[in-house]
Design a protein around this motif. Structure first.
Motif, PDB file in Angstrom:
ATOM      1  N   THR B 125       0.864  -1.233   0.093  1.00 55.98           N
ATOM      2  CA  THR B 125      -0.029   0.062   0.011  1.00 55.98           C
ATOM      3  C   THR B 125       0.791   1.216   0.210  1.00 55.98           C
ATOM      4  N   ARG B 176      -8.384   4.540  -1.983  1.00 53.77           N
ATOM      5  CA  ARG B 176      -9.050   3.826  -2.755  1.00 53.77           C
ATOM      6  C   ARG B 176      -8.639   2.817  -3.523  1.00 53.77           C
ATOM      7  N   VAL B 177      -7.242   3.232  -4.408  1.00 54.87           N
ATOM      8  CA  VAL B 177      -6.445   2.109  -4.825  1.00 54.87           C
ATOM      9  C   VAL B 177      -5.859   1.036  -4.036  1.00 54.87           C
ATOM     10  N   THR B 179      -6.875   0.136  -1.211  1.00 54.50           N
ATOM     11  CA  THR B 179      -7.828  -0.626  -0.767  1.00 54.50           C
ATOM     12  C   THR B 179      -8.204  -1.806  -1.693  1.00 54.50           C
ATOM     13  N   VAL B 180      -8.464  -1.486  -2.875  1.00 55.42           N
ATOM     14  CA  VAL B 180      -8.911  -2.413  -3.780  1.00 55.42           C
ATOM     15  C   VAL B 180      -7.816  -3.467  -4.080  1.00 55.42           C
ATOM     16  N   THR B 181      -6.543  -2.761  -4.252  1.00 54.44           N
ATOM     17  CA  THR B 181      -5.560  -3.906  -4.169  1.00 54.44           C
ATOM     18  C   THR B 181      -5.227  -4.643  -3.169  1.00 54.44           C
ATOM     19  N   ALA B 224     -14.362  -5.537  -2.515  1.00 56.62           N
ATOM     20  CA  ALA B 224     -13.843  -4.467  -3.037  1.00 56.62           C
ATOM     21  C   ALA B 224     -14.646  -3.361  -3.465  1.00 56.62           C
ATOM     22  N   LEU B 225     -15.591  -3.720  -4.217  1.00 55.23           N
ATOM     23  CA  LEU B 225     -16.521  -2.765  -4.786  1.00 55.23           C
ATOM     24  C   LEU B 225     -17.259  -1.844  -3.905  1.00 55.23           C
ATOM     25  N   ASP B 228     -14.839   0.464  -2.026  1.00 56.23           N
ATOM     26  CA  ASP B 228     -14.523   1.545  -2.911  1.00 56.23           C
ATOM     27  C   ASP B 228     -15.603   2.513  -3.055  1.00 56.23           C
ATOM     28  N   LEU B 231     -15.758   4.501   0.260  1.00 60.40           N
ATOM     29  CA  LEU B 231     -14.658   5.620   0.278  1.00 60.40           C
ATOM     30  C   LEU B 231     -15.156   6.722  -0.645  1.00 60.40           C
ATOM     31  N   VAL B 232     -15.786   6.642  -1.879  1.00 57.77           N
ATOM     32  CA  VAL B 232     -16.219   7.501  -2.858  1.00 57.77           C
ATOM     33  C   VAL B 232     -17.098   8.526  -1.850  1.00 57.77           C
ATOM     34  N   GLU B 235     -15.594  10.548   0.796  1.00 53.41           N
ATOM     35  CA  GLU B 235     -14.821  11.568  -0.039  1.00 53.41           C
ATOM     36  C   GLU B 235     -15.862  12.920  -0.138  1.00 53.41           C
TER      37      GLU B 235
END
Lengths: 352, 247
Positions: B125, B176-177, B179-181, B224-225, B228, B231-232, B235
């Motif tokens: 991360t 976001r990146v 977390t998904v990773t 993951a979705l 994300d 998080l959106v 934000e």
């Protein structure tokens, strides 16, 4: 706090100030001596690299002088803590100066919060200021973000923010540079109106001589290398520019610019028109002499009637207009008052 | 697709082939069946739910610790160019190491457990979180900082009230990146220790059991979705000044 009991301006004095930046041959500001009277707007004008912005930044110690001193109300800036000094000076720069992540209210509250004002007082002051700069409805405007405002509205917020903690002195660095011509003119008028209400001392940096003529009680013209080329009232500058550098800067049409500084009402003589049979052109008293001349030339007549709401005020002849453009400058506050009246006709009609 | 199912449905026996299948019906017994919803419902509480919760925990801890390290490093790097280049280099090298190799590499040091997994996940991360935070901190224009200073903010006040605030969108984009990773990468961690959604996925691969593979894999994607999406929303709530059109 109503505008009437705000802190009035302070005197600013530059005493033999020189600023050399490391690695540069020529000083940015060279042996500058300049006195700005309390409550006046002093425009610093000149080419880029002429030292006008550096001069302004010397006042709030964003730049430290190499030699000399700057006195604010008689006190040397060197003796003041820079952070506290800056909190006591209004600061306006081009539109990037508003913080995009803060609402209008939060932007205005920056300095009061740094000073630790109570929340209720900040809120009340914010609404007052939005009113003062004509951003209505104030309560709704306060909640907006800068991205939701037009360029002119952002500039007004910048002005309100600089006035927030009621500083006696304001520094403005090309504040209206990013605005289109019409908006710019409107915000300039607005600023002059606000300035008459609050009476702060203002140092106003611009590269536009026309803006300096319109806004300034005094204009400091900087030449290359930070040398003060001339320091005079707008009318003096136009009537007798010191040397070819200043003459070039004010432009070949300086006579017309001088006429623009005076109103027809101030130049009209009370008398009957010389040629009673002829139908003469007419203008309102608050019209500038420049416009009066233009109307006169277009009509083919040699005399123009100045007519207010209560009938004719008098007339002006073509010869008198020529004399007004050529005459040596009038000194003293009357010239400044006429200048302000010409700049903002609708407010200029009110008693000062 | 229905043709092989019909053919094989009549195949041998009804009972479970492998115990892990649990109480089964014809669909599960048929090892080539693509997906059996019944298995998912009957094994939700015993297999999938614990794996999902473990997975969320693994990912949250990894992104949380990664964020703390990346924020601290970015603040340091913002004020020190030398540190900035050094940290970027280390994080970038770390990022290029194949994840499985990395986990195996650390096993002799930190053992077969959560610690090894978290060290690996945190490491991956760092690069994106650090870079995004640093770029966000640098997004305030010099003019804006000059305005802040000119209004009487101290350097630290200008940093926290302007640079840091303006960095929030870039930081959230990095989270976001990351977390998904991390959610995807954490499935590999099951090779080290049977934790998270990687455990049923590995099991399903060993057993050639499609239903479990699809269910666990699908849950990973869904997680993951959802993360994300949350998080959106977060934000939007904390940076309302973003996405504002001019009127």
């Amino acid at each position: 706090m109503s505008p009437a009991d705000t802190a009035r301006g302070v005197d600013i004095e530059f005493v033999h100030v020189t600023k050399r930046f490391p690695g540069q041959q020529r000083p940015a500001v060279s042996d500058l001596c300049l006195r700005i009277e309390a409550g006046q707007i002093c425009c610093l004008v000149g080419p880029s690299g002429g030292g006008k912005t550096t001069t302004m930044k010397l006042v709030n110690r964003l730049v430290e002088p190499t030699e000399g001193d700057i006195l604010i109300g008689g006190r040397s800036v060197r003796t003041l803590n820079p952070v506290e000094l800056r909190r006591g000076i209004g600061y306006v720069i081009q539109e990037t100066g508003l913080f995009p992540h803060m609402t209008v209210a939060e932007n205005i509250a920056v300095v009061p919060r740094l000073l630790g004002w109570p929340k209720a007082q900040i809120r009340q002051r914010t609404l007052e200021l939005l009113d003062l700069v004509n951003l209505a409805p104030a309560a709704a405007m306060a909640k907006r973000y800068p991205a939701q405002l037009s360029g002119g509205q952002r500039q007004r917020v910048g002005l309100a923010r600089a006035l927030a903690a009621d500083p006696p002195l304001m520094l403005m660095d090309e504040p209206f540079g990013a605005l289109d011509h019409i908006t710019r003119s409107r915000v300039q008028d607005e600023f002059l109106r606000v300035h008459r209400a609050v009476g702060k001392t203002v140092i106003f940096v611009t590269h536009d001589i026309d803006e300096a003529i319109k806004m300034g009680d005094r204009i400091a013209v900087f030449g290359e290398g930070g040398v003060l080329a001339q320091y005079a009232a707008p009318d003096d500058l136009l009537a007798s520019p010191a040397g070819s550098f200043v003459a070039d800067l004010v432009g070949a049409d300086r006579s017309l610019k001088r006429l623009a500084l005076r109103t027809a009402g101030s130049a009209a003589k009370k008398r009957e028109p010389a040629d009673a049979r002829r139908r003469l052109p007419e203008v309102a008293p608050e019209t500038s002499l420049r416009v009066a001349l233009s109307v006169l030339l277009a009509s083919g007549a040699t005399e123009i009637v100045v007519r207010g709401g209560d009938g004719p005020v008098g007339t002006i002849t073509l010869d008198e207009l020529r004399a007004a453009a050529e005459a040596p400058a009038e000194d003293g506050p009357s010239a400044a008052a006429e200048h302000a009246a010409a700049a903002v006709p609708e407010v200029g009609a009110e008693p000062r | 697709m229905s043709a092989p199912l019909t053919v094989l449905a009549g195949g041998p026996g009804g009972g479970p082939v492998i115990p892990q299948f649990g109480s089964s019906n014809g669909c599960v017994a048929n090892t080539s069946a693509l997906f059996c919803p019944d298995w998912v419902t009957s094994n939700w509480g015993s297999v999938l739910e614990p794996a999902l919760l473990q997975h969320i925990e693994l990912s949250l801890i990894a992104v949380g610790i990664g964020l703390v390290i990346a924020l601290a490093a970015a603040v340091l790097a913002f004020h020190n160019g030398w540190f900035s280049r050094g940290f970027t280099g280390i994080a970038a090298i770390w990022y290029t190491i194949p994840s499985l190799a990395f986990f195996e590499l650390f096993v002799p040091v930190t053992g077969l457990g959560t610690l090894t997994i978290e060290i690996g996940l945190v490491g991956y991360t760092l690069l994106v979180l650090f870079r995004n935070t640093l770029e966000g901190l640098r997004s305030a224009s010099p003019d804006m900082i000059s305005a802040a200073t000119g209004m009487g903010m101290t350097p630290w006040q200008a940093f926290f009230r302007v640079n840091v605030q303006l960095a929030v969108p870039a930081i959230v984009a990095g989270i976001r990146v990351a977390t998904v990773t991390t959610i995807s990468l954490a499935t590999i961690a099951a090779y080290i220790s049977p934790l998270g959604l990687g455990k049923p996925i590995l099991q399903a691969i060993q057993d050639s059991f499609n239903t479990e593979l699809i269910a666990a894999g699908g849950l990973t994607i869904l997680l993951a979705l959802v993360a994300d999406g949350l998080l959106v929303l977060a934000e939007r709530a904390i940076t309302p000044w973003q996405r504002l059109g001019r009127r």
